[in-house]
Scaffold this motif. Structure first.
Motif, PDB file in Angstrom:
ATOM      1  N   LEU A  46      32.317  43.169 -41.506  1.00 43.94           N
ATOM      2  CA  LEU A  46      33.315  44.198 -41.825  1.00 43.94           C
ATOM      3  C   LEU A  46      33.062  45.485 -41.038  1.00 43.94           C
ATOM      4  N   ALA A  47      31.789  45.794 -40.814  1.00 37.49           N
ATOM      5  CA  ALA A  47      31.424  47.031 -40.115  1.00 37.49           C
ATOM      6  C   ALA A  47      31.909  47.044 -38.670  1.00 37.49           C
ATOM      7  N   GLU A  48      32.187  45.856 -38.118  1.00 35.47           N
ATOM      8  CA  GLU A  48      32.716  45.782 -36.756  1.00 35.47           C
ATOM      9  C   GLU A  48      34.137  46.324 -36.675  1.00 35.47           C
ATOM     10  N   GLU A  49      34.881  46.220 -37.809  1.00 41.28           N
ATOM     11  CA  GLU A  49      36.293  46.601 -37.708  1.00 41.28           C
ATOM     12  C   GLU A  49      36.779  47.685 -38.645  1.00 41.28           C
ATOM     13  N   ASP A  50      36.151  47.834 -39.796  1.00 43.69           N
ATOM     14  CA  ASP A  50      36.699  48.787 -40.765  1.00 43.69           C
ATOM     15  C   ASP A  50      35.565  49.432 -41.568  1.00 43.69           C
ATOM     16  N   LEU A  51      35.301  50.684 -41.249  1.00 48.68           N
ATOM     17  CA  LEU A  51      34.186  51.398 -41.872  1.00 48.68           C
ATOM     18  C   LEU A  51      34.320  51.443 -43.389  1.00 48.68           C
ATOM     19  N   ASN A  52      35.505  51.804 -43.887  1.00 49.15           N
ATOM     20  CA  ASN A  52      35.675  51.950 -45.334  1.00 49.15           C
ATOM     21  C   ASN A  52      35.574  50.620 -46.069  1.00 49.15           C
ATOM     22  N   ARG A  53      36.128  49.566 -45.479  1.00 51.93           N
ATOM     23  CA  ARG A  53      36.025  48.252 -46.130  1.00 51.93           C
ATOM     24  C   ARG A  53      34.585  47.767 -46.162  1.00 51.93           C
TER      25      ARG A  53
END
Ligand code: DGI
Ligand code: FE
Ligand code: FE
Ligand code: FE
Length: 187
Positions: free
Chosen positions: A144-151
């Motif tokens: 998830l950290a690759e694409e969306d910080l908040n998610r």
């Protein structure tokens, strides 16, 4: 302060294993800062110092919380939470770090809080996903950290809360506030 000087200061406070963890957080925080547009130098400095107080005796941390205007309600929760605000205080007084953004990123790296800044999020997430971390669910958060910080952050704090619930441990209100805040942000 330069990276090498900061690393020398923090190395003296940590075990070998915790120093290796810190280097992992630094590498990860710099990567995340570049990806999401946080201040790279501040992220590097906050990552280096984030666990500065990890090995202070519980009694010393308790006295510092009482004497220096930190939230006293912390004392009614797990002492694992204390090294974050105590670390922010000691990094300022012992290492001379004065940047309030860096100090807040250290202060909130364990509990989180509502309305976290980009820098606070960067350090919280880097601490959670650095390459040395092995716990269940970390791979999904790395993805998830690759694409969306908040998610990614929401999944990390959900995992943490679930883990604490599973052990029927207390949950510090700021951690719940972080969760609620992120649920609203990802909508
Ligand atoms: O210092 P680290 O081990 O690198 O990681 P950290 O500063 O995120 O500390 C996490 C530990 O704190 C973890 O073992 C869970 C514990 N903890 C205890 N109560 C709470 C808590 N963590 C959060 N987020 N909220 C709590 O209420
Ligand atoms: Fe920590
Ligand atoms: Fe953490
Ligand atoms: Fe850490």
């Amino acid at each position: 302060m330069e990276r090498e000087q900061a690393l020398l200061i923090v190395k003296r406070q940590l075990t070998e294993q915790r120093y290796e963890h810190t280097l992992g957080v630094v590498e990860t925080a710099v990567k995340l800062a570049k990806r999401y547009g946080a201040d790279v130098k501040k992220a590097e400095l906050a990552a280096i110092f984030h666990d500065y107080a990890k090995f202070r005796p519980v009694d010393e941390m308790k006295q510092l919380i009482l004497a220096h205007n930190m939230p006293n309600d912390l004392l009614a929760y797990n002492s694992e939470l204390w090294h974050a605000p105590v670390g922010a205080y000691l990094v300022q007084t012992e290492a001379g770090i004065d940047d309030p953004d860096v100090l807040d990123a250290i202060r909130y790296h364990t509990s989180g809080r509502a309305g976290m800044t980009l820098l606070e999020k960067t350090i919280y997430l880097a601490d959670y996903i650095e390459p040395g971390r092995k716990f269940p669910g970390v791979e999904e958060v790395r993805r998830l950290a690759e694409e969306d910080l908040n998610r990614a952050l929401l999944q990390a704090v959900q995992n943490t809360i679930t883990f604490l619930l599973g052990k029927r441990q207390l949950i510090y209100p700021d951690t719940i506030h972080m969760y609620n805040s992120l649920v609203r942000e990802v909508k």
